[in-house]
Design an enzyme around this catalytic site. Sequence first.
Site, PDB file in Angstrom:
ATOM      1  N   ASP A  10       0.866  -1.167   0.000  1.00 30.92           N
ATOM      2  CA  ASP A  10       0.000   0.000   0.000  1.00 30.92           C
ATOM      3  C   ASP A  10       0.911   1.228   0.000  1.00 30.92           C
ATOM      4  OD1 ASP A  10      -2.273   1.716   0.480  1.00 30.92           O
ATOM      5  OD2 ASP A  10      -1.633   1.758   2.594  1.00 30.92           O
ATOM      6  N   ASP A  12       0.044   5.066   0.893  1.00 31.81           N
ATOM      7  CA  ASP A  12      -0.100   6.048   1.982  1.00 31.81           C
ATOM      8  C   ASP A  12      -0.092   5.367   3.348  1.00 31.81           C
ATOM      9  OD1 ASP A  12      -0.348   8.200   0.131  1.00 31.81           O
ATOM     10  OD2 ASP A  12      -2.449   7.673  -0.171  1.00 31.81           O
TER      11      ASP A  12
END
Length: 180
Positions: A10, A12
């Site tokens: 992922d 952020d």
Amino acid sequence: MKKTAAVFLDRDGVINECMTSRVRHVNSPNQLHLIPGVSQAIRELRTAGFMIFVVTNQGGVGAGFLKESTLRLIHDRLKDELAKDDAFVDDIAFCAHKPTAGCICRKPEPGMIKDLAKRYGIDLSKSFMVGDMDTDIAAGAAAGVRTIKIGEAPVNIFADFVTSDLAHAAEFIIASIENK
Ligand SMILES: [Mg+2]
Ligand SMILES: [Zn+2]
């Protein structure tokens, strides 16, 4: 040909800061700040033989808060910042659809992971997903990879490992392949 293992990251809250005192959401390249230890973790994972992919929900594009051209500049900056530390990622997949669009790529759906696996010949059973949201864990589980949650343990879904940051996630991943 033997299929490659991968680590899906992922973006952020795993690679770069978000919801910190200096940046909430990354809406421009100068808001992209790598989290300490990320470059080294990516280098170690590559050395261990993993391909590295980023899979990120960017619903702000579909919702009109962020231009896709700006998102691409943000990702150029991400690659530049990693390159300064001799780290790189093989590809960055993003879902630009509105959160309400019901697409097959927005996490918790596994579409981005499955698509990358198909294109790059990835063995998902030997691969990992690292994320800081329960939706990341759900996407990884649906794709059939092992999952690592950054931050709090997920609710109502199993993660193979819970830890504080990508550096520790990389240690876990590398230890788990060495113990086989
Ligand atoms: Mg995140
Ligand atoms: Zn999508």
